[in-house]
Design a protein around this motif. Structure first.
Motif, PDB file in Angstrom:
ATOM      1  N   MET A   1       0.844  -1.179   0.000  1.00 45.95           N
ATOM      2  CA  MET A   1       0.000   0.000   0.000  1.00 45.95           C
ATOM      3  C   MET A   1       0.889   1.243   0.000  1.00 45.95           C
ATOM      4  O   MET A   1       1.904   1.290   0.673  1.00 45.95           O
ATOM      5  N   LYS A   2       0.489   2.235  -0.753  1.00 43.63           N
ATOM      6  CA  LYS A   2       1.249   3.470  -0.857  1.00 43.63           C
ATOM      7  C   LYS A   2       1.081   4.304   0.413  1.00 43.63           C
ATOM      8  O   LYS A   2       0.178   4.075   1.210  1.00 43.63           O
ATOM      9  N   THR A   3       1.946   5.302   0.556  1.00 43.95           N
ATOM     10  CA  THR A   3       1.929   6.180   1.718  1.00 43.95           C
ATOM     11  C   THR A   3       1.426   7.562   1.320  1.00 43.95           C
ATOM     12  O   THR A   3       1.882   8.136   0.333  1.00 43.95           O
ATOM     13  N   LEU A   4       0.514   8.073   2.108  1.00 48.65           N
ATOM     14  CA  LEU A   4      -0.003   9.422   1.946  1.00 48.65           C
ATOM     15  C   LEU A   4       0.953  10.377   2.665  1.00 48.65           C
ATOM     16  O   LEU A   4       1.437  10.065   3.751  1.00 48.65           O
ATOM     17  N   THR A   5       1.252  11.509   2.068  1.00 53.34           N
ATOM     18  CA  THR A   5       2.106  12.510   2.697  1.00 53.34           C
ATOM     19  C   THR A   5       1.247  13.697   3.099  1.00 53.34           C
ATOM     20  O   THR A   5       0.481  14.211   2.284  1.00 53.34           O
ATOM     21  N   MET A   6       1.384  14.127   4.355  1.00 51.70           N
ATOM     22  CA  MET A   6       0.663  15.291   4.834  1.00 51.70           C
ATOM     23  C   MET A   6       1.671  16.338   5.305  1.00 51.70           C
ATOM     24  O   MET A   6       2.467  16.082   6.199  1.00 51.70           O
ATOM     25  N   ILE A   7       1.616  17.504   4.683  1.00 54.57           N
ATOM     26  CA  ILE A   7       2.442  18.620   5.117  1.00 54.57           C
ATOM     27  C   ILE A   7       1.603  19.430   6.089  1.00 54.57           C
ATOM     28  O   ILE A   7       0.449  19.776   5.795  1.00 54.57           O
ATOM     29  N   GLU A   8       2.173  19.705   7.238  1.00 53.07           N
ATOM     30  CA  GLU A   8       1.444  20.357   8.312  1.00 53.07           C
ATOM     31  C   GLU A   8       2.333  21.363   9.042  1.00 53.07           C
ATOM     32  O   GLU A   8       3.521  21.464   8.750  1.00 53.07           O
ATOM     33  N   MET A   9       1.733  22.074   9.989  1.00 52.41           N
ATOM     34  CA  MET A   9       2.469  22.981  10.865  1.00 52.41           C
ATOM     35  C   MET A   9       1.921  22.829  12.276  1.00 52.41           C
ATOM     36  O   MET A   9       0.697  22.756  12.460  1.00 52.41           O
ATOM     37  N   GLN A  10       2.822  22.791  13.229  1.00 50.03           N
ATOM     38  CA  GLN A  10       2.408  22.698  14.624  1.00 50.03           C
ATOM     39  C   GLN A  10       1.573  23.926  14.982  1.00 50.03           C
ATOM     40  O   GLN A  10       1.895  25.043  14.587  1.00 50.03           O
ATOM     41  N   GLY A  11       0.478  23.705  15.689  1.00 55.78           N
ATOM     42  CA  GLY A  11      -0.387  24.785  16.120  1.00 55.78           C
ATOM     43  C   GLY A  11      -1.457  25.179  15.117  1.00 55.78           C
ATOM     44  O   GLY A  11      -2.304  26.018  15.403  1.00 55.78           O
ATOM     45  N   CYS A  12      -1.457  24.571  13.952  1.00 57.30           N
ATOM     46  CA  CYS A  12      -2.438  24.888  12.909  1.00 57.30           C
ATOM     47  C   CYS A  12      -3.767  24.202  13.248  1.00 57.30           C
ATOM     48  O   CYS A  12      -3.808  22.974  13.377  1.00 57.30           O
ATOM     49  N   PRO A  13      -4.856  24.969  13.369  1.00 57.73           N
ATOM     50  CA  PRO A  13      -6.139  24.340  13.704  1.00 57.73           C
ATOM     51  C   PRO A  13      -6.677  23.435  12.595  1.00 57.73           C
ATOM     52  O   PRO A  13      -7.365  22.452  12.879  1.00 57.73           O
ATOM     53  N   TYR A  14      -6.358  23.739  11.351  1.00 49.86           N
ATOM     54  CA  TYR A  14      -6.799  22.888  10.243  1.00 49.86           C
ATOM     55  C   TYR A  14      -6.033  21.563  10.261  1.00 49.86           C
ATOM     56  O   TYR A  14      -6.599  20.514   9.968  1.00 49.86           O
ATOM     57  N   CYS A  15      -4.769  21.624  10.616  1.00 48.34           N
ATOM     58  CA  CYS A  15      -3.966  20.395  10.752  1.00 48.34           C
ATOM     59  C   CYS A  15      -4.501  19.548  11.902  1.00 48.34           C
ATOM     60  O   CYS A  15      -4.573  18.315  11.788  1.00 48.34           O
ATOM     61  N   ALA A  16      -4.880  20.201  12.993  1.00 45.10           N
ATOM     62  CA  ALA A  16      -5.466  19.471  14.121  1.00 45.10           C
ATOM     63  C   ALA A  16      -6.747  18.761  13.680  1.00 45.10           C
ATOM     64  O   ALA A  16      -6.983  17.605  14.062  1.00 45.10           O
ATOM     65  N   ASN A  17      -7.550  19.431  12.865  1.00 46.51           N
ATOM     66  CA  ASN A  17      -8.762  18.782  12.349  1.00 46.51           C
ATOM     67  C   ASN A  17      -8.428  17.629  11.421  1.00 46.51           C
ATOM     68  O   ASN A  17      -9.136  16.613  11.405  1.00 46.51           O
ATOM     69  N   ALA A  18      -7.368  17.752  10.641  1.00 47.48           N
ATOM     70  CA  ALA A  18      -6.953  16.648   9.767  1.00 47.48           C
ATOM     71  C   ALA A  18      -6.521  15.452  10.614  1.00 47.48           C
ATOM     72  O   ALA A  18      -6.880  14.305  10.303  1.00 47.48           O
ATOM     73  N   HIS A  19      -5.787  15.698  11.690  1.00 47.50           N
ATOM     74  CA  HIS A  19      -5.389  14.603  12.589  1.00 47.50           C
ATOM     75  C   HIS A  19      -6.619  13.962  13.224  1.00 47.50           C
ATOM     76  O   HIS A  19      -6.694  12.735  13.344  1.00 47.50           O
TER      77      HIS A  19
END
Length: 95
Positions: free
Chosen positions: A1-19
């Motif tokens: 299975m392939k790997t998905l790459t997620m670019i994020e930033m600590q403290g980002c509320p949108y990244c928190a929602n993605a997690h």
């Protein structure tokens, strides 16, 4: 299975929602339990974002095999992010 790459930033509320969406999808549906997500923090590991330079502006951004599947936009709701993450997970499981 392939790997998905997620670019994020600590403290980002949108990244928190993605997690949050990733965690929900992994527990809701056994088909997503094994989806691998490589996390790259834009501020902590800028060199690792170079292959994606010019392809995104906002985080989180999701890529599969170098192709952008999703880029958050200001104002994206949790539901919109969840739907985008689910689509990305589907792309991984179908590849």
């Amino acid at each position: 299975m392939k790997t998905l790459t997620m670019i994020e930033m600590q403290g980002c509320p949108y990244c928190a929602n993605a997690h949050r969406a990733i965690d929900a999808l992994r527990t809701e549906d056994g088909a997503y339990a094994d989806v691998s997500v490589e996390l790259i923090d834009e501020n902590r590991e800028p060199a690792r974002t170079q292959p994606f330079a010019g392809q995104y502006y906002y985080v989180p951004s999701l890529f599969l095999d170098g192709e952008k599947l999703y880029e958050a936009q200001p104002g994206d709701s949790y539901d919109k992010i969840y739907t985008a993450v689910k689509r990305a997970f589907d792309a991984v499981t179908m590849s």
